[in-house]
Design a protein around this motif. Structure first.
Motif, PDB file in Angstrom:
ATOM      1  N   LEU A 148       0.833  -1.202   0.000  1.00  0.00           N
ATOM      2  CA  LEU A 148       0.000   0.000   0.000  1.00  0.00           C
ATOM      3  C   LEU A 148       0.869   1.255   0.000  1.00  0.00           C
ATOM      4  CD1 LEU A 148      -2.783  -0.961   2.580  1.00  0.00           C
ATOM      5  CD2 LEU A 148      -2.934  -1.012   0.082  1.00  0.00           C
ATOM      6  N   LEU A 149       1.952   1.222   0.759  1.00  0.00           N
ATOM      7  CA  LEU A 149       2.850   2.372   0.813  1.00  0.00           C
ATOM      8  C   LEU A 149       3.533   2.586  -0.533  1.00  0.00           C
ATOM      9  CD1 LEU A 149       4.184   4.621   2.438  1.00  0.00           C
ATOM     10  CD2 LEU A 149       5.919   2.964   3.185  1.00  0.00           C
ATOM     11  N   GLU A 169       0.119  16.796   3.042  1.00  0.00           N
ATOM     12  CA  GLU A 169      -1.347  16.691   2.952  1.00  0.00           C
ATOM     13  C   GLU A 169      -1.776  15.296   2.531  1.00  0.00           C
ATOM     14  OE1 GLU A 169      -2.039  21.371   1.579  1.00  0.00           O
ATOM     15  OE2 GLU A 169      -2.284  19.736   0.136  1.00  0.00           O
ATOM     16  N   GLN A 170      -0.988  14.667   1.670  1.00  0.00           N
ATOM     17  CA  GLN A 170      -1.368  13.365   1.146  1.00  0.00           C
ATOM     18  C   GLN A 170      -1.283  12.250   2.186  1.00  0.00           C
ATOM     19  OE1 GLN A 170      -2.825  12.551  -1.920  1.00  0.00           O
ATOM     20  NE2 GLN A 170      -3.082  14.749  -1.629  1.00  0.00           N
ATOM     21  N   ARG A 171      -0.715  12.538   3.331  1.00  0.00           N
ATOM     22  CA  ARG A 171      -0.754  11.554   4.410  1.00  0.00           C
ATOM     23  C   ARG A 171      -2.189  11.248   4.833  1.00  0.00           C
ATOM     24  NH1 ARG A 171       4.360  13.705   8.112  1.00  0.00           N
ATOM     25  NH2 ARG A 171       5.869  12.184   7.325  1.00  0.00           N
ATOM     26  N   ALA A 172      -3.083  12.222   4.645  1.00  0.00           N
ATOM     27  CA  ALA A 172      -4.490  12.000   4.995  1.00  0.00           C
ATOM     28  C   ALA A 172      -5.114  10.948   4.087  1.00  0.00           C
ATOM     29  CB  ALA A 172      -5.275  13.313   4.888  1.00  0.00           C
ATOM     30  N   SER A 173      -4.795  10.977   2.798  1.00  0.00           N
ATOM     31  CA  SER A 173      -5.333   9.965   1.884  1.00  0.00           C
ATOM     32  C   SER A 173      -4.680   8.613   2.138  1.00  0.00           C
ATOM     33  CB  SER A 173      -5.134  10.398   0.421  1.00  0.00           C
ATOM     34  OG  SER A 173      -3.764  10.467   0.086  1.00  0.00           O
ATOM     35  N   PRO A 201      -0.057   7.511   9.123  1.00  0.00           N
ATOM     36  CA  PRO A 201       0.416   8.746   8.472  1.00  0.00           C
ATOM     37  C   PRO A 201       1.878   9.080   8.739  1.00  0.00           C
ATOM     38  CG  PRO A 201      -1.764   9.072   9.402  1.00  0.00           C
ATOM     39  CD  PRO A 201      -1.306   7.713   9.868  1.00  0.00           C
ATOM     40  N   ASP A 202       2.353   8.856   9.982  1.00  0.00           N
ATOM     41  CA  ASP A 202       3.727   9.236  10.284  1.00  0.00           C
ATOM     42  C   ASP A 202       4.751   8.293   9.668  1.00  0.00           C
ATOM     43  OD1 ASP A 202       3.223   7.078  11.878  1.00  0.00           O
ATOM     44  OD2 ASP A 202       3.904   7.988  13.752  1.00  0.00           O
TER      45      ASP A 202
END
Length: 291
Positions: A116-117, A149-153, A161-162
């Protein structure tokens, strides 16, 4: 039009109209980025095995690209509830999928966090590359904010996210770490051939003759040199690629408004502007001045 004083935060979605993402994701260069990301994703042996072994992409040539575009559009411009519902559907589908490692024969889950990452990083880095090479006026600071911002998606599809690269430096380090795992495989050749010559019929087959040397190979040529070397195919020279990306973007910016007037299909941001008001219309002019 001025921004209303009171707005429902959930109605603004994951990142909102004041974000870099909101402005950038309405740009037609995103389509080049989407195709580039598929070439890049294909270099991960497990990731591409998961696609080839589970997808009907050869029977539905445009389906995956459109589904990805729909998901990106909804998670950018939809309400928070809409974004979460779309992501829940994706997670539900991925949770049930398995594939076989081409080297070890091991069965693995398609929703493995490492895969996924990889897909996330290949995608968002490709969007940034296509936007930049296409002439979108984004600074390095904007690019860093975009990745943050894309950490939210990324969180929507199940990532922490981190643990997701949130800056250009972190993204560069991530690809440097992954490169020893990447290589050309039979499955990556399938993807390369498919993206260059999708099995279209009828009037779409006529368009494919234009698509291959323009969108398809320009998107491929936007890959970094190490990725093209792994694929084993030459791209256009750098200056030619940049000029072509800019020409395609400018052509799309000129044509798309007329196309939209003649079709009921509208991009996701149109619905967002109807919901929020004209002040929320995406534009490079609305990129944050301070980031």
């Amino acid at each position: 039009m001025s921004r209303p004083a009171v707005l429902d935060a959930d109605d603004l979605g994951l990142v909102g109209p004041d974000s870099v993402t909101w402005q950038a994701h309405a740009d037609p260069a995103m389509w080049l980025g989407g195709v580039r990301s598929l070439y890049l994703q294909a270099l991960h042996p497990r990731a591409v095995a998961g696609v080839v072994q589970n997808s009907d992409f050869q029977a539905d040539p445009l389906g995956r690209l459109f589904r990805t575009a729909d998901f990106v559009g909804l998670t950018t411009y939809g309400t928070t509830a809409q974004a979460e519902a779309a992501a829940a559907g994706v997670r539900r589908v991925h949770r049930a999928l398995r594939a076989t490692d081409p080297d070890t024969g091991e069965t693995f889950r398609v929703d493995d966090p490492e895969l996924l990452l990889w897909v996330h990083c290949a995608e968002v880095s490709s969007f940034l590359t296509a936007l930049g090479r296409g002439g979108y006026p984004m600074t390095e600071a904007h690019a860093n904010r975009y990745l943050a911002e894309q950490r939210a998606s990324a969180a929507l599809v199940g990532l922490e996210p981190d643990e997701v690269p949130g800056s250009l430096a972190e993204m560069t380090a991530y690809f440097r770490r992954l490169r020893p795992l990447l290589r050309r495989t039979e499955a990556s050749d399938v993807i390369y051939d498919f993206l260059h010559r999708p099995p279209l019929s009828g009037w779409l087959a006529v368009g494919a003759r234009v698509y291959e040397p323009t969108i398809s190979h320009v998107a491929y040529s936007l890959l970094p040199s190490w990725a093209r070397a792994l694929h084993g195919r030459r791209g256009y020279p750098g200056p030619v690629t940049t000029a072509a990306a800019r020409a395609l973007r400018l052509g799309a910016l000129a044509v798309l408004p007329h196309v939209r007037q003649r079709t009921t299909a509208q991009p996701a941001w149109v619905a967002a502007v109807r919901r929020l008001g004209e002040w929320a219309t995406p534009s490079p002019d609305r990129l944050p001045a301070r980031v």
